[in-house]
Design a protein around this motif. Structure first.
Motif, PDB file in Angstrom:
ATOM      1  N   GLN A  82       0.798  -1.176   0.083  1.00 45.63           N
ATOM      2  CA  GLN A  82       0.030   0.111   0.139  1.00 45.63           C
ATOM      3  C   GLN A  82       0.823   1.290  -0.098  1.00 45.63           C
ATOM      4  O   GLN A  82       0.588   2.260  -0.629  1.00 45.63           O
ATOM      5  N   ARG A  83       1.811   1.454   1.040  1.00 42.72           N
ATOM      6  CA  ARG A  83       2.783   2.335   1.015  1.00 42.72           C
ATOM      7  C   ARG A  83       3.581   2.537  -0.378  1.00 42.72           C
ATOM      8  O   ARG A  83       3.628   3.600  -0.855  1.00 42.72           O
ATOM      9  N   ASP A  84       4.057   1.584  -1.133  1.00 45.77           N
ATOM     10  CA  ASP A  84       4.706   1.614  -2.342  1.00 45.77           C
ATOM     11  C   ASP A  84       3.696   2.046  -3.484  1.00 45.77           C
ATOM     12  O   ASP A  84       3.911   2.936  -4.397  1.00 45.77           O
ATOM     13  N   ALA A  85       2.344   1.599  -3.298  1.00 52.62           N
ATOM     14  CA  ALA A  85       1.551   2.260  -4.286  1.00 52.62           C
ATOM     15  C   ALA A  85       1.156   3.619  -4.449  1.00 52.62           C
ATOM     16  O   ALA A  85       1.028   4.296  -5.265  1.00 52.62           O
ATOM     17  N   PHE A  86       1.093   4.076  -2.985  1.00 48.35           N
ATOM     18  CA  PHE A  86       1.042   5.669  -2.773  1.00 48.35           C
ATOM     19  C   PHE A  86       2.333   6.227  -3.287  1.00 48.35           C
ATOM     20  O   PHE A  86       2.192   7.436  -3.881  1.00 48.35           O
ATOM     21  N   PHE A  87       3.434   5.757  -3.182  1.00 47.09           N
ATOM     22  CA  PHE A  87       4.725   6.421  -3.723  1.00 47.09           C
ATOM     23  C   PHE A  87       4.874   6.560  -5.116  1.00 47.09           C
ATOM     24  O   PHE A  87       4.970   7.563  -5.864  1.00 47.09           O
ATOM     25  N   VAL A  88       4.213   5.350  -5.818  1.00 47.71           N
ATOM     26  CA  VAL A  88       4.077   5.325  -7.184  1.00 47.71           C
ATOM     27  C   VAL A  88       3.078   6.098  -7.677  1.00 47.71           C
ATOM     28  O   VAL A  88       3.529   6.861  -8.738  1.00 47.71           O
ATOM     29  N   ALA A  89       2.016   6.173  -7.149  1.00 44.95           N
ATOM     30  CA  ALA A  89       1.181   7.388  -7.294  1.00 44.95           C
ATOM     31  C   ALA A  89       1.458   8.720  -7.275  1.00 44.95           C
ATOM     32  O   ALA A  89       0.979   9.784  -8.217  1.00 44.95           O
ATOM     33  N   GLU A  90       2.560   9.025  -6.426  1.00 38.79           N
ATOM     34  CA  GLU A  90       3.036  10.348  -6.350  1.00 38.79           C
ATOM     35  C   GLU A  90       4.256  10.528  -7.720  1.00 38.79           C
ATOM     36  O   GLU A  90       4.749  11.664  -7.640  1.00 38.79           O
ATOM     37  N   GLY A  91       4.635   9.527  -8.366  1.00 37.11           N
ATOM     38  CA  GLY A  91       5.601   9.533  -9.418  1.00 37.11           C
ATOM     39  C   GLY A  91       6.842   9.153  -9.059  1.00 37.11           C
ATOM     40  O   GLY A  91       7.800   9.255  -9.669  1.00 37.11           O
ATOM     41  N   PHE A  92       7.165   8.338  -7.746  1.00 39.39           N
ATOM     42  CA  PHE A  92       8.244   7.767  -7.359  1.00 39.39           C
ATOM     43  C   PHE A  92       8.334   6.342  -7.672  1.00 39.39           C
ATOM     44  O   PHE A  92       7.447   5.825  -8.059  1.00 39.39           O
ATOM     45  N   GLN A  93       9.748   6.044  -8.012  1.00 42.03           N
ATOM     46  CA  GLN A  93       9.936   4.593  -8.187  1.00 42.03           C
ATOM     47  C   GLN A  93      10.572   4.262  -6.759  1.00 42.03           C
ATOM     48  O   GLN A  93      11.275   5.007  -6.127  1.00 42.03           O
ATOM     49  N   VAL A  94      10.107   3.028  -6.446  1.00 37.66           N
ATOM     50  CA  VAL A  94      10.566   2.377  -5.149  1.00 37.66           C
ATOM     51  C   VAL A  94      11.324   1.229  -5.182  1.00 37.66           C
ATOM     52  O   VAL A  94      11.380   0.386  -5.889  1.00 37.66           O
ATOM     53  N   LEU A  95      12.577   1.224  -4.690  1.00 30.63           N
ATOM     54  CA  LEU A  95      13.609   0.328  -4.415  1.00 30.63           C
ATOM     55  C   LEU A  95      13.572  -0.319  -2.987  1.00 30.63           C
ATOM     56  O   LEU A  95      13.722   0.598  -2.107  1.00 30.63           O
ATOM     57  N   ARG A  96      13.470  -1.382  -2.700  1.00 30.06           N
ATOM     58  CA  ARG A  96      13.478  -2.039  -1.656  1.00 30.06           C
ATOM     59  C   ARG A  96      14.768  -2.962  -1.501  1.00 30.06           C
ATOM     60  O   ARG A  96      14.858  -3.817  -2.264  1.00 30.06           O
ATOM     61  N   PHE A  97      15.251  -2.824  -0.271  1.00 31.96           N
ATOM     62  CA  PHE A  97      16.428  -3.783  -0.276  1.00 31.96           C
ATOM     63  C   PHE A  97      16.107  -4.264   1.221  1.00 31.96           C
ATOM     64  O   PHE A  97      15.724  -3.764   2.176  1.00 31.96           O
ATOM     65  N   THR A  98      16.826  -5.519   1.606  1.00 33.14           N
ATOM     66  CA  THR A  98      16.735  -6.062   3.119  1.00 33.14           C
ATOM     67  C   THR A  98      17.967  -5.250   3.707  1.00 33.14           C
ATOM     68  O   THR A  98      18.925  -4.929   3.230  1.00 33.14           O
ATOM     69  N   ASN A  99      17.634  -5.273   5.289  1.00 33.91           N
ATOM     70  CA  ASN A  99      19.007  -4.673   5.872  1.00 33.91           C
ATOM     71  C   ASN A  99      20.281  -5.907   5.713  1.00 33.91           C
ATOM     72  O   ASN A  99      21.377  -5.292   5.746  1.00 33.91           O
ATOM     73  N   GLU A 100      19.802  -7.059   5.610  1.00 33.49           N
ATOM     74  CA  GLU A 100      20.960  -7.966   5.383  1.00 33.49           C
ATOM     75  C   GLU A 100      21.640  -7.664   3.956  1.00 33.49           C
ATOM     76  O   GLU A 100      23.018  -7.858   3.909  1.00 33.49           O
ATOM     77  N   GLN A 101      20.874  -7.421   3.076  1.00 33.91           N
ATOM     78  CA  GLN A 101      21.626  -7.190   1.640  1.00 33.91           C
ATOM     79  C   GLN A 101      22.596  -5.812   1.585  1.00 33.91           C
ATOM     80  O   GLN A 101      23.447  -5.685   1.323  1.00 33.91           O
ATOM     81  N   VAL A 102      22.061  -4.936   2.715  1.00 39.88           N
ATOM     82  CA  VAL A 102      23.079  -3.441   2.895  1.00 39.88           C
ATOM     83  C   VAL A 102      24.338  -4.022   3.549  1.00 39.88           C
ATOM     84  O   VAL A 102      25.087  -3.632   3.322  1.00 39.88           O
ATOM     85  N   MET A 103      24.021  -4.874   4.550  1.00 45.65           N
ATOM     86  CA  MET A 103      25.265  -5.146   5.531  1.00 45.65           C
ATOM     87  C   MET A 103      26.157  -6.164   4.732  1.00 45.65           C
ATOM     88  O   MET A 103      27.343  -6.118   5.124  1.00 45.65           O
ATOM     89  N   SER A 104      25.590  -7.088   3.927  1.00 44.41           N
ATOM     90  CA  SER A 104      26.564  -7.958   3.228  1.00 44.41           C
ATOM     91  C   SER A 104      26.885  -7.460   1.857  1.00 44.41           C
ATOM     92  O   SER A 104      28.124  -8.132   1.269  1.00 44.41           O
ATOM     93  N   ASN A 105      26.330  -6.455   1.203  1.00 45.71           N
ATOM     94  CA  ASN A 105      26.792  -6.175  -0.079  1.00 45.71           C
ATOM     95  C   ASN A 105      26.462  -4.602  -0.226  1.00 45.71           C
ATOM     96  O   ASN A 105      25.706  -4.198  -1.109  1.00 45.71           O
ATOM     97  N   LEU A 106      26.939  -3.706   0.380  1.00 41.22           N
ATOM     98  CA  LEU A 106      26.540  -2.258   0.222  1.00 41.22           C
ATOM     99  C   LEU A 106      27.100  -1.767  -0.855  1.00 41.22           C
ATOM    100  O   LEU A 106      26.339  -0.806  -1.580  1.00 41.22           O
ATOM    101  N   GLU A 107      28.211  -2.079  -1.499  1.00 40.38           N
ATOM    102  CA  GLU A 107      28.467  -1.665  -2.668  1.00 40.38           C
ATOM    103  C   GLU A 107      27.666  -1.712  -3.799  1.00 40.38           C
ATOM    104  O   GLU A 107      27.228  -0.996  -4.904  1.00 40.38           O
TER     105      GLU A 107
END
Length: 156
Positions: A82-107
């Motif tokens: 629902q949150r993503d749908a709101f952001f998309v309706a406002e013209g945004f693209q939403v990227l989602r990452f897990t905390n684990e992805q950030v911690m293990s593959n920041l680059e």
């Protein structure tokens, strides 16, 4: 860019979230802030409508959300949709990452954000498949190594 009207409640919530960022949010913020991703400005914990986006780049209309373990539950995932749908309706693209992805593959995460922001600034779709939580049976660890290798300019 003119500021949208933000309720005092949302402003207060955003300030509270800035003070209580997760380890992954702090790590990503330090990297984005220090390297300024090709001069693109990014804000953290920014109120937009009734939500507070983890990271937002207004010039590229890009939102980056980091998901911890609480996002593993079906109820939370529906709220995220629902949150993503709101952001998309406002013209945004939403990227989602897990905390684990950030911690293990920041680059790799930063490179995916950089490419998406750059593509959005040029009005083009991103050229690389971005890691997505819950993407079916795809082994995302392989995707991350490819992203990391590309960010280093080497072939997998």
């Amino acid at each position: 860019m003119p500021h949208a009207v933000v309720s005092e409640r949302q402003r207060s919530r955003a300030k509270q979230l800035r003070r209580a960022m997760t380890r992954a949010e702090t790590l990503l913020w330090r990297y984005l802030k220090a390297n300024r991703m090709d001069g693109v400005g990014i804000r953290r914990q920014t109120p937009i409508g009734n939500y507070v986006a983890d990271f937002v780049c207004f010039s590229s209309k890009l939102i980056v959300e980091l998901d911890g373990e609480s996002h593993d539950f079906e109820e939370r995932q529906k709220a995220d949709q629902q949150r993503d749908a709101f952001f998309v309706a406002e013209g945004f693209q939403v990227l989602r990452f897990t905390n684990e992805q950030v911690m293990s593959n920041l680059e790799g995460v930063v490179e995916a954000i950089r490419q998406a922001a750059s593509a959005r600034a040029r009005g083009l779709p991103p050229s690389l498949t971005l890691p997505h939580k819950g993407g079916g049976n795809i082994d995302t660890s392989q995707d991350h190594s490819v992203i990391t290798d590309k960010s280093r300019g080497t072939q997998p």
